[in-house]
Design a protein around this motif. Structure first.
Motif, PDB file in Angstrom:
ATOM      1  N   ASP A  59       0.803  -1.229   0.000  1.00  0.00           N
ATOM      2  CA  ASP A  59       0.000   0.000   0.000  1.00  0.00           C
ATOM      3  C   ASP A  59       0.833   1.274   0.000  1.00  0.00           C
ATOM      4  N   LEU A  60       2.111   1.196  -0.296  1.00  0.00           N
ATOM      5  CA  LEU A  60       2.965   2.382  -0.289  1.00  0.00           C
ATOM      6  C   LEU A  60       2.509   3.407  -1.321  1.00  0.00           C
ATOM      7  N   ASP A  61       1.885   2.924  -2.396  1.00  0.00           N
ATOM      8  CA  ASP A  61       1.463   3.828  -3.461  1.00  0.00           C
ATOM      9  C   ASP A  61       0.097   4.464  -3.208  1.00  0.00           C
ATOM     10  N   LYS A  62      -0.578   4.093  -2.129  1.00  0.00           N
ATOM     11  CA  LYS A  62      -1.880   4.684  -1.826  1.00  0.00           C
ATOM     12  C   LYS A  62      -1.683   6.110  -1.344  1.00  0.00           C
ATOM     13  N   VAL A  63      -2.545   6.972  -1.821  1.00  0.00           N
ATOM     14  CA  VAL A  63      -2.443   8.378  -1.457  1.00  0.00           C
ATOM     15  C   VAL A  63      -3.683   8.811  -0.689  1.00  0.00           C
ATOM     16  N   GLY A  64      -3.584   9.956  -0.026  1.00  0.00           N
ATOM     17  CA  GLY A  64      -4.745  10.529   0.617  1.00  0.00           C
ATOM     18  C   GLY A  64      -4.749  10.402   2.123  1.00  0.00           C
ATOM     19  N   ASP A  65      -4.206   9.348   2.668  1.00  0.00           N
ATOM     20  CA  ASP A  65      -4.230   9.155   4.112  1.00  0.00           C
ATOM     21  C   ASP A  65      -2.799   9.104   4.624  1.00  0.00           C
ATOM     22  N   GLU A  66      -2.410  10.132   5.352  1.00  0.00           N
ATOM     23  CA  GLU A  66      -1.036  10.201   5.841  1.00  0.00           C
ATOM     24  C   GLU A  66      -0.714   9.086   6.832  1.00  0.00           C
ATOM     25  N   LEU A  67      -1.719   8.582   7.517  1.00  0.00           N
ATOM     26  CA  LEU A  67      -1.487   7.570   8.551  1.00  0.00           C
ATOM     27  C   LEU A  67      -1.848   6.168   8.074  1.00  0.00           C
TER      28      LEU A  67
END
Length: 132
Positions: free
Chosen positions: A40-48
């Motif tokens: 999930d390293l490429d998921k964006v939008g949620d800093e946590l």
């Protein structure tokens, strides 16, 4: 145990040396996930995202602040009312959550603003009938 940074040595150089020596001793060999991409390293939008993933992976959860817990409970009550078997059951579910919402408005709960008003029982019942 890690030794102390020698005086006069730049911090970055000292850290790099510590890492290099640990690699040479094989301390990073056979680590779980070695050579695999971080999920999930490429998921964006949620800093946590990574914190949440770690908590899920460890089977841990954090309790919601009371206001957020009540909002979630209100959403779940609407879902339960939509699946109810009778109009009486819909009314019971909505009246129970409305009582909790009214109590929270009266007394106040900790956490972010509640931003929640009691549901219109007749509207919820009408929507339930329309889906039948």
């Amino acid at each position: 145990m890690t030794e102390r940074k020698p005086l006069g040595m730049p911090f970055e150089t000292w850290v790099d040396r510590q890492i290099r020596e640990a690699e040479e001793r094989g301390e990073f060999d056979n680590l779980p996930g070695k050579g695999k991409p971080i999920p999930d390293l490429d998921k964006v939008g949620d800093e946590l995202w990574w914190v949440k993933q770690k908590l899920r992976g460890e089977g841990l959860s954090m309790p919601l602040p009371p206001t957020l817990a009540l909002r979630k409970e209100a959403e779940e009550s609407l879902e339960a009312a939509a699946k109810a078997r009778s109009e009486g059951e819909v009314r019971l579910i909505i009246n129970e959550i409305n009582d909790r919402i009214r109590a929270a408005i009266r007394t106040g709960l900790s956490g972010p603003p509640l931003n929640l008003m009691p549901f219109d029982v007749e509207r919820v019942v009408s929507e339930w009938r329309a889906r039948r």
